[in-house]
Scaffold this motif. Sequence first.
Motif, PDB file in Angstrom:
ATOM      1  N   GLY A  70       0.903  -1.354  -0.044  1.00 17.88           N
ATOM      2  CA  GLY A  70       0.025  -0.057   0.144  1.00 17.88           C
ATOM      3  C   GLY A  70       0.959   1.148  -0.026  1.00 17.88           C
ATOM      4  O   GLY A  70       2.030   1.199  -0.101  1.00 17.88           O
ATOM      5  N   GLU A  71       0.366   2.543   0.181  1.00 17.21           N
ATOM      6  CA  GLU A  71       0.930   3.602   0.123  1.00 17.21           C
ATOM      7  C   GLU A  71       1.677   4.014   1.168  1.00 17.21           C
ATOM      8  O   GLU A  71       2.846   4.805   1.206  1.00 17.21           O
ATOM      9  N   SER A  72       1.517   3.485   2.461  1.00 20.03           N
ATOM     10  CA  SER A  72       2.567   3.483   3.360  1.00 20.03           C
ATOM     11  C   SER A  72       3.674   2.772   3.547  1.00 20.03           C
ATOM     12  O   SER A  72       4.617   3.176   4.020  1.00 20.03           O
ATOM     13  N   ARG A  89       2.884   0.517  18.465  1.00 19.48           N
ATOM     14  CA  ARG A  89       1.466   1.043  17.667  1.00 19.48           C
ATOM     15  C   ARG A  89       1.772   2.361  17.086  1.00 19.48           C
ATOM     16  O   ARG A  89       2.401   3.134  17.749  1.00 19.48           O
ATOM     17  N   ARG A 100      -2.823   1.387  15.442  1.00 23.91           N
ATOM     18  CA  ARG A 100      -2.552   0.052  14.532  1.00 23.91           C
ATOM     19  C   ARG A 100      -1.392  -0.327  15.015  1.00 23.91           C
ATOM     20  O   ARG A 100      -0.392   0.109  15.415  1.00 23.91           O
ATOM     21  N   GLU A 158       5.502  -3.590   4.860  1.00 18.22           N
ATOM     22  CA  GLU A 158       4.144  -4.368   4.494  1.00 18.22           C
ATOM     23  C   GLU A 158       3.015  -3.819   5.199  1.00 18.22           C
ATOM     24  O   GLU A 158       3.050  -3.518   6.311  1.00 18.22           O
ATOM     25  N   ASP A 159       1.908  -3.622   4.543  1.00 21.34           N
ATOM     26  CA  ASP A 159       0.796  -2.952   4.975  1.00 21.34           C
ATOM     27  C   ASP A 159      -0.338  -3.820   4.381  1.00 21.34           C
ATOM     28  O   ASP A 159      -1.704  -3.161   4.297  1.00 21.34           O
ATOM     29  N   ARG A 160      -0.159  -4.798   3.684  1.00 19.31           N
ATOM     30  CA  ARG A 160      -1.219  -5.394   2.954  1.00 19.31           C
ATOM     31  C   ARG A 160      -2.230  -5.853   3.799  1.00 19.31           C
ATOM     32  O   ARG A 160      -3.680  -6.252   3.306  1.00 19.31           O
ATOM     33  N   LYS A 161      -1.965  -6.309   5.073  1.00 19.00           N
ATOM     34  CA  LYS A 161      -3.084  -6.334   6.037  1.00 19.00           C
ATOM     35  C   LYS A 161      -3.314  -5.276   6.955  1.00 19.00           C
ATOM     36  O   LYS A 161      -2.629  -4.857   7.685  1.00 19.00           O
ATOM     37  N   LYS A 162      -4.466  -4.853   6.508  1.00 25.84           N
ATOM     38  CA  LYS A 162      -4.816  -3.514   7.238  1.00 25.84           C
ATOM     39  C   LYS A 162      -4.796  -3.302   8.519  1.00 25.84           C
ATOM     40  O   LYS A 162      -4.653  -2.256   9.444  1.00 25.84           O
ATOM     41  N   SER A 163      -5.074  -4.608   9.086  1.00 19.27           N
ATOM     42  CA  SER A 163      -5.001  -4.655  10.549  1.00 19.27           C
ATOM     43  C   SER A 163      -3.667  -3.997  11.538  1.00 19.27           C
ATOM     44  O   SER A 163      -3.624  -3.843  12.471  1.00 19.27           O
ATOM     45  N   TRP A 173       0.914  -3.264  10.354  1.00 19.41           N
ATOM     46  CA  TRP A 173       1.868  -3.220   9.429  1.00 19.41           C
ATOM     47  C   TRP A 173       3.049  -3.896   9.981  1.00 19.41           C
ATOM     48  O   TRP A 173       3.338  -4.272  11.062  1.00 19.41           O
TER      49      TRP A 173
END
Length: 419
Positions: free
Chosen positions: A2-4, A25, A29, A48-53, A55
């Motif tokens: 993702g963009e992060s 945190r 998050r 990696e932030d593909r799982k938004k729950s 990073w």
Amino acid sequence: MGESVGTLLELDVTGIAHGGISVARHEGRVVFVSDAIPGERVVARVTEDRKKSFWRADTVSVVTPSEHRVDHVWPEAALDRDPAERPGGAEFGHIALAHQRTLKHDVLVDAFARFAHLDLAETLGHDVVVEAAPGDDAANGLGWRTRVRLHVAEDGTAGPFAARSHDVVPVRSLPLATAAVQQSAPLGRAAMPGASVIDVLAPSDVDGARLVIDDQKPTVITETVGERTFQVDDTGFWQVHHAAAAVLTEAVQDLVDRERLDAEGTHLDLYGGVGLLAAALGDLVGPKARITSVESSGRATEHAQENLAEWIGARAETARVDRWLARTASTATPAERQRYRAGTIVLDPPRSGAGREVVVQIAALQPAQVVYVACDPVALARDVATFADLGYRLQALRAFDLFPHTHHMEAVARLVPIA
């Protein structure tokens, strides 16, 4: 992605998670951070932030270091190297050795609280100490690996994978390896063109180390544990730490309750490999011990049969453990069932644990006691919870730091029928 991804964050690290990753945190998050220590404030790059729950992020610098931070034992894995170029396999190498064991203790206790719903100190009547292997403190946890796997890049460079990737990274040293492995490892550019995997191993029966390239045809080697020797394939499984086989032999013998050990029982060694723990149990039972080792590898089973030859009642069978137990339960005679009830079961499953099906099958045999050797605390805790549902309680537990400078540990537990 993702963009992060690529963003730099300043994070307060608050805890340690299973797998050796620190926890922080950011705006509510969860962020799992490598190369950090609980209590630190670090700058980390999001990977990696593909799982938004949650990073994932890699530490790039430390703002407020922990009192337990030390110079990394593997220079190539230190913070001055880009995270993508840091080799995996020494993820605790920046933490003082004693504190590594504190963190492993915390992970073990947390695993039992979360997955077995047990307070370990309350259950056992004492706190669990993660014990060092002989000689490790004096060596600062270095020089213990008798086996190292190297991978070969397209240009012929042999080295380890980068942490959490399949990219080969160049290194000049292997500080966790024994001197023989370090001297023989073909590190560097064009070391092994045309190969893909190189295993460097130093068996206890020879001076120096040997190279096994691309899982070539196995050669039989001899490993020595105390006064006993074991035949094993050089490509087969054997404990990596030079002292691990002896430590686990002693631990299993210590955890077996002698008052529950019946010389007339039928004893089992599940996931038995070449018979290391079956021999540990056989030494306690005596020369007439009736022990069956069950292992899915045919080559390992052949070696186990030879390694256990001194016990006339010992046998090694090639089978998947779940299928062997199912067949045994369905065909056992009443007399055989009685001997299984009098028996002790030792098991040393893979990292994923025995799992519910196997635990149910073990409990159905109603053994006098179960001694469980585990290399993953969460898998062990889950299986202990299943055993509890089936009438077996955790009575004793020891933990061992057989993988210094990594997050891994071994634990040996005794489970007995609930009175």
